[in-house]
Scaffold this motif. Structure first.
Motif, PDB file in Angstrom:
ATOM      1  N   MET A 196      -1.710   4.291   4.888  1.00 49.03           N
ATOM      2  CA  MET A 196      -2.484   3.071   4.621  1.00 49.03           C
ATOM      3  C   MET A 196      -3.198   2.591   5.884  1.00 49.03           C
ATOM      4  SD  MET A 196       0.487   1.278   2.308  1.00 49.03           S
ATOM      5  CE  MET A 196      -0.125  -0.347   2.640  1.00 49.03           C
ATOM      6  N   MET A 197      -2.499   2.620   7.003  1.00 47.49           N
ATOM      7  CA  MET A 197      -3.100   2.160   8.253  1.00 47.49           C
ATOM      8  C   MET A 197      -4.194   3.111   8.723  1.00 47.49           C
ATOM      9  SD  MET A 197       0.295   0.806  10.264  1.00 47.49           S
ATOM     10  CE  MET A 197       1.330  -0.486   9.558  1.00 47.49           C
ATOM     11  N   ASP A 198      -4.014   4.418   8.508  1.00 48.15           N
ATOM     12  CA  ASP A 198      -5.049   5.385   8.891  1.00 48.15           C
ATOM     13  C   ASP A 198      -6.335   5.147   8.103  1.00 48.15           C
ATOM     14  OD1 ASP A 198      -3.460   6.587  10.775  1.00 48.15           O
ATOM     15  OD2 ASP A 198      -2.772   8.199   9.450  1.00 48.15           O
ATOM     16  N   LEU A 199      -6.204   4.814   6.822  1.00 41.64           N
ATOM     17  CA  LEU A 199      -7.402   4.528   6.020  1.00 41.64           C
ATOM     18  C   LEU A 199      -8.148   3.306   6.549  1.00 41.64           C
ATOM     19  CD1 LEU A 199      -6.043   5.146   2.397  1.00 41.64           C
ATOM     20  CD2 LEU A 199      -7.719   6.517   3.627  1.00 41.64           C
ATOM     21  N   ILE A 200      -7.394   2.299   6.962  1.00 41.96           N
ATOM     22  CA  ILE A 200      -8.046   1.100   7.520  1.00 41.96           C
ATOM     23  C   ILE A 200      -8.736   1.426   8.836  1.00 41.96           C
ATOM     24  CG2 ILE A 200      -7.632  -1.219   8.414  1.00 41.96           C
ATOM     25  CD1 ILE A 200      -5.314  -1.436   6.441  1.00 41.96           C
ATOM     26  N   LEU A 201      -8.090   2.216   9.685  1.00 39.05           N
ATOM     27  CA  LEU A 201      -8.674   2.546  10.991  1.00 39.05           C
ATOM     28  C   LEU A 201      -9.913   3.428  10.832  1.00 39.05           C
ATOM     29  CD1 LEU A 201      -5.379   3.204  12.997  1.00 39.05           C
ATOM     30  CD2 LEU A 201      -6.903   1.232  13.201  1.00 39.05           C
ATOM     31  N   LYS A 202      -9.915   4.290   9.812  1.00 36.44           N
ATOM     32  CA  LYS A 202     -11.078   5.155   9.604  1.00 36.44           C
ATOM     33  C   LYS A 202     -12.214   4.405   8.903  1.00 36.44           C
ATOM     34  CE  LYS A 202      -8.470   9.477   9.292  1.00 36.44           C
ATOM     35  NZ  LYS A 202      -8.060  10.602   8.409  1.00 36.44           N
ATOM     36  N   PRO A 223     -12.942   0.660   8.780  1.00 36.33           N
ATOM     37  CA  PRO A 223     -12.639  -0.748   9.101  1.00 36.33           C
ATOM     38  C   PRO A 223     -13.465  -1.753   8.307  1.00 36.33           C
ATOM     39  CG  PRO A 223     -13.914   0.280  10.868  1.00 36.33           C
ATOM     40  CD  PRO A 223     -13.543   1.378   9.936  1.00 36.33           C
ATOM     41  N   SER A 224     -14.617  -1.351   7.801  1.00 39.09           N
ATOM     42  CA  SER A 224     -15.467  -2.298   7.073  1.00 39.09           C
ATOM     43  C   SER A 224     -15.171  -2.329   5.577  1.00 39.09           C
ATOM     44  CB  SER A 224     -16.944  -1.951   7.282  1.00 39.09           C
ATOM     45  OG  SER A 224     -17.214  -0.636   6.812  1.00 39.09           O
ATOM     46  N   GLN A 225     -14.373  -1.398   5.086  1.00 46.83           N
ATOM     47  CA  GLN A 225     -14.049  -1.336   3.665  1.00 46.83           C
ATOM     48  C   GLN A 225     -12.905  -2.300   3.358  1.00 46.83           C
ATOM     49  OE1 GLN A 225     -15.519   0.373   1.223  1.00 46.83           O
ATOM     50  NE2 GLN A 225     -17.033   1.345   2.553  1.00 46.83           N
ATOM     51  N   GLN A 226     -13.212  -3.339   2.573  1.00 44.23           N
ATOM     52  CA  GLN A 226     -12.208  -4.355   2.271  1.00 44.23           C
ATOM     53  C   GLN A 226     -11.105  -3.838   1.336  1.00 44.23           C
ATOM     54  OE1 GLN A 226     -11.891  -7.414   3.562  1.00 44.23           O
ATOM     55  NE2 GLN A 226     -13.627  -6.961   4.914  1.00 44.23           N
ATOM     56  N   LYS A 227     -11.413  -2.845   0.518  1.00 36.67           N
ATOM     57  CA  LYS A 227     -10.416  -2.373  -0.442  1.00 36.67           C
ATOM     58  C   LYS A 227      -9.214  -1.738   0.249  1.00 36.67           C
ATOM     59  CE  LYS A 227     -12.602   2.154  -1.204  1.00 36.67           C
ATOM     60  NZ  LYS A 227     -13.138   3.063  -2.236  1.00 36.67           N
ATOM     61  N   TYR A 228      -9.431  -1.173   1.451  1.00 35.82           N
ATOM     62  CA  TYR A 228      -8.309  -0.576   2.169  1.00 35.82           C
ATOM     63  C   TYR A 228      -7.454  -1.613   2.865  1.00 35.82           C
ATOM     64  CZ  TYR A 228     -10.820   3.794   1.390  1.00 35.82           C
ATOM     65  OH  TYR A 228     -11.449   4.862   0.803  1.00 35.82           O
ATOM     66  N   ARG A 229      -7.940  -2.835   2.968  1.00 43.93           N
ATOM     67  CA  ARG A 229      -7.193  -3.901   3.649  1.00 43.93           C
ATOM     68  C   ARG A 229      -6.268  -4.663   2.692  1.00 43.93           C
ATOM     69  NH1 ARG A 229      -9.362  -6.027   8.588  1.00 43.93           N
ATOM     70  NH2 ARG A 229     -10.996  -4.686   9.437  1.00 43.93           N
ATOM     71  N   LYS A 230      -6.297  -4.320   1.402  1.00 36.61           N
ATOM     72  CA  LYS A 230      -5.480  -5.019   0.410  1.00 36.61           C
ATOM     73  C   LYS A 230      -4.350  -4.109  -0.059  1.00 36.61           C
ATOM     74  CE  LYS A 230      -9.380  -7.758  -1.308  1.00 36.61           C
ATOM     75  NZ  LYS A 230     -10.202  -8.096  -2.499  1.00 36.61           N
ATOM     76  N   VAL A 231      -3.165  -4.677  -0.148  1.00 33.39           N
ATOM     77  CA  VAL A 231      -1.979  -3.956  -0.632  1.00 33.39           C
ATOM     78  C   VAL A 231      -1.432  -4.712  -1.837  1.00 33.39           C
ATOM     79  CG1 VAL A 231       0.322  -3.095  -0.081  1.00 33.39           C
ATOM     80  CG2 VAL A 231      -1.452  -3.149   1.691  1.00 33.39           C
ATOM     81  N   LYS A 232      -1.449  -4.069  -2.994  1.00 36.43           N
ATOM     82  CA  LYS A 232      -0.938  -4.692  -4.216  1.00 36.43           C
ATOM     83  C   LYS A 232       0.564  -4.450  -4.308  1.00 36.43           C
ATOM     84  CE  LYS A 232      -1.842  -5.017  -9.179  1.00 36.43           C
ATOM     85  NZ  LYS A 232      -2.611  -4.459 -10.307  1.00 36.43           N
ATOM     86  N   LEU A 233       1.323  -5.520  -4.110  1.00 32.04           N
ATOM     87  CA  LEU A 233       2.776  -5.394  -4.071  1.00 32.04           C
ATOM     88  C   LEU A 233       3.371  -5.006  -5.420  1.00 32.04           C
ATOM     89  CD1 LEU A 233       3.711  -8.458  -1.839  1.00 32.04           C
ATOM     90  CD2 LEU A 233       3.437  -6.078  -1.153  1.00 32.04           C
ATOM     91  N   VAL A 244      -2.929  -8.895   2.468  1.00 32.41           N
ATOM     92  CA  VAL A 244      -4.297  -8.645   2.924  1.00 32.41           C
ATOM     93  C   VAL A 244      -4.336  -8.687   4.442  1.00 32.41           C
ATOM     94  CG1 VAL A 244      -6.688  -9.440   2.852  1.00 32.41           C
ATOM     95  CG2 VAL A 244      -5.250  -9.634   0.817  1.00 32.41           C
ATOM     96  N   LEU A 245      -5.049  -7.723   5.018  1.00 31.25           N
ATOM     97  CA  LEU A 245      -5.296  -7.732   6.461  1.00 31.25           C
ATOM     98  C   LEU A 245      -6.611  -8.471   6.697  1.00 31.25           C
ATOM     99  CD1 LEU A 245      -4.401  -6.685   9.277  1.00 31.25           C
ATOM    100  CD2 LEU A 245      -5.913  -4.723   8.871  1.00 31.25           C
ATOM    101  N   PRO A 246      -6.574  -9.667   7.261  1.00 29.66           N
ATOM    102  CA  PRO A 246      -7.813 -10.435   7.458  1.00 29.66           C
ATOM    103  C   PRO A 246      -8.803  -9.675   8.338  1.00 29.66           C
ATOM    104  CG  PRO A 246      -5.874 -11.813   7.807  1.00 29.66           C
ATOM    105  CD  PRO A 246      -5.387 -10.399   7.743  1.00 29.66           C
ATOM    106  N   SER A 247     -10.074  -9.943   8.078  1.00 31.13           N
ATOM    107  CA  SER A 247     -11.124  -9.277   8.863  1.00 31.13           C
ATOM    108  C   SER A 247     -11.109  -9.739  10.316  1.00 31.13           C
ATOM    109  CB  SER A 247     -12.496  -9.571   8.244  1.00 31.13           C
ATOM    110  OG  SER A 247     -12.708 -10.982   8.145  1.00 31.13           O
TER     111      SER A 247
END
Length: 532
Positions: A225-231, A233-243, A276-279
């Protein structure tokens, strides 16, 4: 009783006995009849206009049931005295009833008037005139009204029961919801406590509480999950985790400390069960946490298997020994060995001694492991030692063996599609009709099964190609496949002989592995062929 008298007097003919009972009502003063009739129901019937005798007989015939007795009175009106005399046949003493009459006389229950066929004078005075049609209709309406009232009461009772059931379900639902909210509150408090300790302490908690395998799965998912965000960074869908997602629930939410690590990385709770990981959060913190947990899980739960299997594959690509097939079969046997250890472990992690050793005289060790040096290195890394002709592990780390089995499954999947048997089978399917290829594979599987079941029977070690080709036809690549299965073909005699070991024995383990590989290859290739 009165009914017995009626049956005896009419030779036990039911209809005639009923008429007799109606014409000769039981005397009201008798204690037996008054005690057997419900007085309340009797009064109700008499209030409707029925005579006491008629109402009493109706209740006796219908078991004191008021509604049925009312219907009976309506459908069986009382016979008028004058009509009864005109229609009544002369009474005769029934044949064969002398003994019964004698018993009744001895008991004092029948008087002389009855024996003479005459009705007592006081009973004649109690006779009443039959009801008119209007009265009968009115009684029917009253009965229908009572039936409607009873039906309404029944429906009201059912409605009240349904209301009570709904209330109970609502109470249970509220109780379950309150319990879920309490669990969620406790989880948040626990995650907040763990978050304050930092990712390293959280990982140690997960490792001690859930074991290496679960810790590895949890951290691996977080790293992805973190690798997707780092690759991205502008895609908001990767910053959300549905519990609420099934996999997130299993690997992160239900693991104490899983959500805490994400919060350490900068994720925050929002409405709708999302993290959510805030921008505005720094990706440097996310990257730092990612590297820390990845190094921890690699250090604690990683095995040597991927590296050593890759080393063996590279040797095969350089045409060095061992061959790809030997590495593949050694990987399968390692998985079987380690899976037995995992399956035999109890709740405390203890394993029976029978599953902790491997004989050095076994076919698996001599022909699968000894020919692949990487497999011997894997045994040593997993804790096996040579003790008196056995490879034995004294105190196995069950969690490490679980991780090893997962790594071996990954490596086995990489071999699928590149084994010699898979390539030979693919060639036959591509170059020949599918029916001929199916027949060829079926015959070869049958030959291998016969050899495995009766290895001492030498006649099964030969395969006559002329007979085989009469069944399947001459197929391109068939000789190559037969050779890959362990047969040596003699062109002069058109015969394929099974290759034996140096000691002259049948390597049943190798035959079984090749047989299973052929079955898997055919299933996979045929499925792919049918789709195209």
């Amino acid at each position: 009783s009165h009914a017995t008298k009626g049956l005896q007097s009419q030779s036990f003919r039911v209809n005639q006995a009923i008429n007799w009972c109606l014409e000769n009502p039981e005397v009201a003063a008798e204690p037996q009849s008054s005690s057997s009739v419900n007085e309340s129901n009797l009064q109700n019937l008499m209030s409707m206009g029925f005579s006491e005798a008629h109402a009493r007989n109706s209740l006796l015939l219908n078991g004191n049931h008021l509604e049925r007795a009312t219907n009976w009175c309506l459908t069986n009106p009382e016979i008028v005295q004058s009509e009864a005399k005109s229609t009544q046949k002369p009474k005769q003493k029934p044949a064969g009833t002398s003994n019964s009459h004698q018993q009744v006389e001895n008991q004092g229950e029948v008087d002389e008037d009855w024996r003479a066929g005459e009705e007592p004078q006081d009973e004649k005075e109690k006779k009443r005139v039959a009801l008119t049609a209007e009265e009968l209709e009115e009684l029917k309406k009253e009965a229908q009204l009572r039936a409607k009232i009873a039906e309404k009461q029944r429906k009201d009772k059912m409605r009240r029961a349904e209301i009570q059931r709904v209330k109970r379900e609502e109470a249970l639902e509220k109780k379950a919801q309150a319990a879920a909210e309490m669990r969620e509150e406790k989880r948040k408090m626990r995650e907040a406590e763990l978050e304050a300790k930092g990712p390293e302490e959280i990982f140690k908690t997960i490792l001690s509480a859930y074991g290496a395998a679960q810790a590895r799965d949890t951290i691996t998912l977080m790293v992805k999950m973190m690798d997707l965000i780092l690759k991205n960074p502008s895609q908001q869908k990767y910053r959300k985790v549905k519990l609420g997602a099934k996999k997130i629930q299993k690997e992160i939410v239900r693991v104490a400390g899983g959500v805490a690590i994400l919060r350490c990385a900068g994720f925050r709770d929002t409405e709708g069960g999302l993290l959510v990981l805030p921008s505005t959060s720094s990706l440097d913190t996310l990257k730092k946490i990612r590297n820390v947990i990845h190094s921890l899980v690699s250090k604690k739960t990683a095995t040597c298997i991927p590296k050593l299997i890759q080393k063996a594959r590279e040797q095969d690509s350089k045409k060095q020994k061992p061959s790809i097939e030997r590495v593949y079969f050694a990987t399968i046997e390692l998985k079987k060995l380690f899976s037995n250890v995992v399956a035999a472990a109890d709740e405390e992690g203890k394993v029976a001694k029978d599953f902790l050793s491997l004989s050095m005289d076994s076919l698996v060790y001599r022909y699968r492991f000894k020919s692949v040096p990487a497999s011997i290195e894997i045994l040593k890394e997993m804790g096996y030692k040579q003790i008196r002709g056995y490879w034995r592990v004294e105190a196995p780390d069950v969690e490490l063996f679980v991780a090893a089995v997962k790594d071996l499954n990954v490596e086995i999947a990489k071999f699928r599609g590149v084994t010699p048997i898979f390539k030979a089978t693919s060639k036959i399917v591509r170059a020949n009709p599918i029916e001929g290829s199916r027949t060829m594979v079926s015959v070869l599987l049958g030959c291998l099964d016969r050899i495995i079941s009766e290895p001492e029977n030498v006649k099964y070690h030969k395969l006559k190609l002329s007979v085989l080709f009469r069944k399947t036809g001459i197929l391109d690549g068939s000789r190559v496949l037969i050779g890959r299965l362990g047969f040596k073909i003699e062109d002069l005699t058109e015969t394929a002989h099974l290759k034996l070991t140096k000691s002259g024995e049948v390597d049943l383990n190798l035959l079984q592995l090749r047989r299973d590989d052929l079955s898997y290859c055919w299933t996979a290739i045929a499925a792919r062929k049918s789709q195209t």
